[in-house]
Write a protein that holds these residues in place. Structure first.
Motif, mmCIF file in Angstrom:
data_model
loop_
_atom_site.group_PDB
_atom_site.id
_atom_site.type_symbol
_atom_site.label_atom_id
_atom_site.label_comp_id
_atom_site.label_asym_id
_atom_site.label_seq_id
_atom_site.Cartn_x
_atom_site.Cartn_y
_atom_site.Cartn_z
ATOM 1 N N ILE A 135 0.861 -1.184 0.000
ATOM 2 C CA ILE A 135 0.000 0.000 0.000
ATOM 3 C C ILE A 135 0.895 1.230 0.000
ATOM 4 C CG2 ILE A 135 -2.020 -1.028 1.114
ATOM 5 C CD1 ILE A 135 -0.981 0.147 3.773
ATOM 6 N N SER A 136 0.387 2.311 -0.552
ATOM 7 C CA SER A 136 1.197 3.522 -0.639
ATOM 8 C C SER A 136 1.236 4.272 0.676
ATOM 9 C CB SER A 136 0.655 4.432 -1.749
ATOM 10 O OG SER A 136 -0.644 4.881 -1.442
ATOM 11 N N SER A 137 2.263 5.086 0.804
ATOM 12 C CA SER A 137 2.348 6.010 1.935
ATOM 13 C C SER A 137 1.183 6.978 1.843
ATOM 14 C CB SER A 137 3.653 6.796 1.866
ATOM 15 O OG SER A 137 4.744 5.943 2.051
ATOM 16 N N PRO A 138 0.745 7.536 2.956
ATOM 17 C CA PRO A 138 -0.376 8.480 2.931
ATOM 18 C C PRO A 138 -0.115 9.705 2.052
ATOM 19 C CG PRO A 138 0.102 7.807 5.177
ATOM 20 C CD PRO A 138 1.194 7.251 4.324
ATOM 21 N N THR A 139 1.157 9.995 1.799
ATOM 22 C CA THR A 139 1.494 11.163 0.973
ATOM 23 C C THR A 139 1.548 10.838 -0.513
ATOM 24 O OG1 THR A 139 3.820 10.668 1.364
ATOM 25 C CG2 THR A 139 2.794 12.317 2.796
ATOM 26 N N PHE A 140 1.537 9.556 -0.868
ATOM 27 C CA PHE A 140 1.591 9.143 -2.275
ATOM 28 C C PHE A 140 0.170 8.799 -2.720
ATOM 29 C CE2 PHE A 140 2.396 6.152 -5.786
ATOM 30 C CZ PHE A 140 3.324 6.866 -6.520
ATOM 31 N N VAL A 141 -0.577 9.816 -3.094
ATOM 32 C CA VAL A 141 -1.984 9.627 -3.461
ATOM 33 C C VAL A 141 -2.228 10.139 -4.874
ATOM 34 C CG1 VAL A 141 -2.848 9.770 -1.099
ATOM 35 C CG2 VAL A 141 -2.643 11.841 -2.446
ATOM 36 N N SER A 142 -3.360 9.716 -5.433
ATOM 37 C CA SER A 142 -3.775 10.218 -6.733
ATOM 38 C C SER A 142 -5.254 10.583 -6.657
ATOM 39 C CB SER A 142 -3.528 9.164 -7.824
ATOM 40 O OG SER A 142 -4.346 8.039 -7.616
ATOM 41 N N GLY A 143 -5.754 11.156 -7.710
ATOM 42 C CA GLY A 143 -7.142 11.596 -7.735
ATOM 43 C C GLY A 143 -8.121 10.519 -8.153
ATOM 44 N N ASN A 144 -7.609 9.312 -8.438
ATOM 45 C CA ASN A 144 -8.501 8.213 -8.824
ATOM 46 C C ASN A 144 -7.968 6.893 -8.267
ATOM 47 O OD1 ASN A 144 -6.504 7.132 -10.646
ATOM 48 N ND2 ASN A 144 -7.050 8.760 -12.080
ATOM 49 N N ALA A 145 -8.743 5.854 -8.493
ATOM 50 C CA ALA A 145 -8.390 4.540 -7.944
ATOM 51 C C ALA A 145 -7.710 3.639 -8.971
ATOM 52 C CB ALA A 145 -9.652 3.863 -7.405
ATOM 53 N N ASN A 146 -7.111 4.228 -10.006
ATOM 54 C CA ASN A 146 -6.503 3.429 -11.073
ATOM 55 C C ASN A 146 -5.378 2.520 -10.597
ATOM 56 O OD1 ASN A 146 -8.255 4.590 -12.842
ATOM 57 N ND2 ASN A 146 -6.755 5.940 -13.807
ATOM 58 N N ASN A 147 -4.695 2.901 -9.538
ATOM 59 C CA ASN A 147 -3.599 2.063 -9.041
ATOM 60 C C ASN A 147 -4.004 1.236 -7.829
ATOM 61 O OD1 ASN A 147 -1.652 2.685 -10.973
ATOM 62 N ND2 ASN A 147 -1.056 4.545 -9.903
ATOM 63 N N CYS A 148 -5.263 0.858 -7.771
ATOM 64 C CA CYS A 148 -5.748 -0.035 -6.726
ATOM 65 C C CYS A 148 -6.126 -1.371 -7.355
ATOM 66 C CB CYS A 148 -6.956 0.570 -6.008
ATOM 67 S SG CYS A 148 -6.519 1.972 -4.984
ATOM 68 N N TYR A 149 -5.421 -2.392 -6.957
ATOM 69 C CA TYR A 149 -5.669 -3.739 -7.474
ATOM 70 C C TYR A 149 -5.916 -4.663 -6.291
ATOM 71 C CZ TYR A 149 -3.621 -1.961 -11.813
ATOM 72 O OH TYR A 149 -3.358 -1.235 -12.947
ATOM 73 N N PHE A 150 -7.063 -5.304 -6.308
ATOM 74 C CA PHE A 150 -7.424 -6.244 -5.247
ATOM 75 C C PHE A 150 -7.598 -7.639 -5.842
ATOM 76 C CE2 PHE A 150 -8.988 -2.103 -3.845
ATOM 77 C CZ PHE A 150 -8.398 -2.012 -2.595
ATOM 78 N N PHE A 151 -6.983 -8.612 -5.198
ATOM 79 C CA PHE A 151 -7.076 -10.000 -5.629
ATOM 80 C C PHE A 151 -7.597 -10.807 -4.451
ATOM 81 C CE2 PHE A 151 -3.765 -7.873 -7.967
ATOM 82 C CZ PHE A 151 -3.952 -8.279 -9.277
ATOM 83 N N SER A 174 0.592 -2.048 8.797
ATOM 84 C CA SER A 174 1.588 -1.788 7.763
ATOM 85 C C SER A 174 2.089 -0.349 7.787
ATOM 86 C CB SER A 174 0.999 -2.111 6.394
ATOM 87 O OG SER A 174 1.910 -1.761 5.384
ATOM 88 N N LEU A 175 1.165 0.593 7.982
ATOM 89 C CA LEU A 175 1.547 2.000 8.007
ATOM 90 C C LEU A 175 2.109 2.421 9.355
ATOM 91 C CD1 LEU A 175 -1.427 3.695 6.126
ATOM 92 C CD2 LEU A 175 0.869 3.259 5.257
ATOM 93 N N ASN A 176 1.965 1.554 10.351
ATOM 94 C CA ASN A 176 2.395 1.869 11.711
ATOM 95 C C ASN A 176 1.723 3.171 12.165
ATOM 96 O OD1 ASN A 176 3.733 1.708 14.140
ATOM 97 N ND2 ASN A 176 5.695 2.380 13.322
#
Length: 172
Positions: A73-89, A161-163
Motif C-alpha cells: 500500500i502507498s504512503s499516505p502522501t503518495f496519493v492520486s485523484g482516482n483509484a486506477n492504481n488499486c488492485y485487489f485480488f 503496515s503503516l504503523n
C-alpha cells in the motif's frame, strides 16, 4: 489492463503483449520477464505500474484466524485523484470491489486527503465458503458473506503496515 492484472497476480510468469496491425509487423507493447523469488512481486509491480509506487509503499503482511492479507500500500502522501492504481485480488482472482477500496481508504483515517486515493496491490486469502463469485457473469465482482470481518481485517492490515500509532499525538 487485463495483462497488467494477470501479470501482478502471477509474477513468476513472463508476459509479452504485441500490437498487430494490418501490415502484420507486430509491435511489442509490453514485456515482463518472470520475477520469481522473494522480491518477485515488488519487481513486477515496478515494471507494471511504471511509477514511484514501490519507493513510496509499505509492505502488508497480515494474518488473522481466517483471513490473510499481503501486498503493498502507498504512503499516505503518495496519493492520486482516482483509484486506477488499486488492485485487489481475492483468492488469486482480480476483483473490482467498491467495499475493498472504501475499507482501504477508511483505514488510512485522517492521514489521507479527502479526495485522494492510495495506491494498493493487495492479495486477500479468504475461506471460499465466505465469498460468492457468481455475482456477475464476468466474475470481476464478488460478494463477501461477512463484510464486517473483511473491513476489520483490512483496517488492521493497513493500520499495522503503516504503523499508524506513530502518527497519533500523545498528551503527557
Amino acid at each position: 489492463e487485463i495483462v497488467k492484472r494477470l501479470a501482478l497476480s502471477n509474477p513468476e510468469i513472463s508476459f509479452k503483449l504485441y500490437e498487430i496491425k494490418d501490415e502484420g509487423n507486430p509491435r511489442e507493447i509490453l514485456r515482463l520477464d518472470n520475477s520469481a523469488g522473494s522480491n518477485g512481486l515488488s519487481i513486477r509491480i515496478k515494471r507494471v505500474l511504471k511509477n514511484e509506487f514501490m519507493e513510496n509503499s509499505h509492505y502488508v503482511d497480515y494474518k488473522s484466524e481466517t483471513i490473510k492479507i499481503n501486498g503493498y500500500i502507498s504512503s499516505p502522501t503518495f496519493v492520486s485523484g482516482n483509484a486506477n492504481n488499486c488492485y485487489f485480488f481475492v483468492n488469486g482472482r482480480f476483483v473490482k470491489d467498491r467495499s475493498l477500496l472504501s475499507f482501504t481508504r477508511m483505514a488510512y483515517g485522517d492521514l489521507l486527503e479527502k479526495a485522494g486515493f492510495p495506491s494498493a496491490i493487495l492479495f486477500l486469502n479468504v475461506p471460499s465458503e465466505e465469498i460468492d463469485v457468481n455475482v456477475h457473469p464476468s466474475k470481476l465482482e464478488i460478494k463477501f458473506k461477512k463484510l464486517d470481518l473483511i473491513r476489520k481485517n483490512l483496517k488492521s492490515a493497513v493500520f499495522k503496515s503503516l504503523n499508524i500509532e506513530r502518527f497519533n499525538t500523545r498528551s503527557h
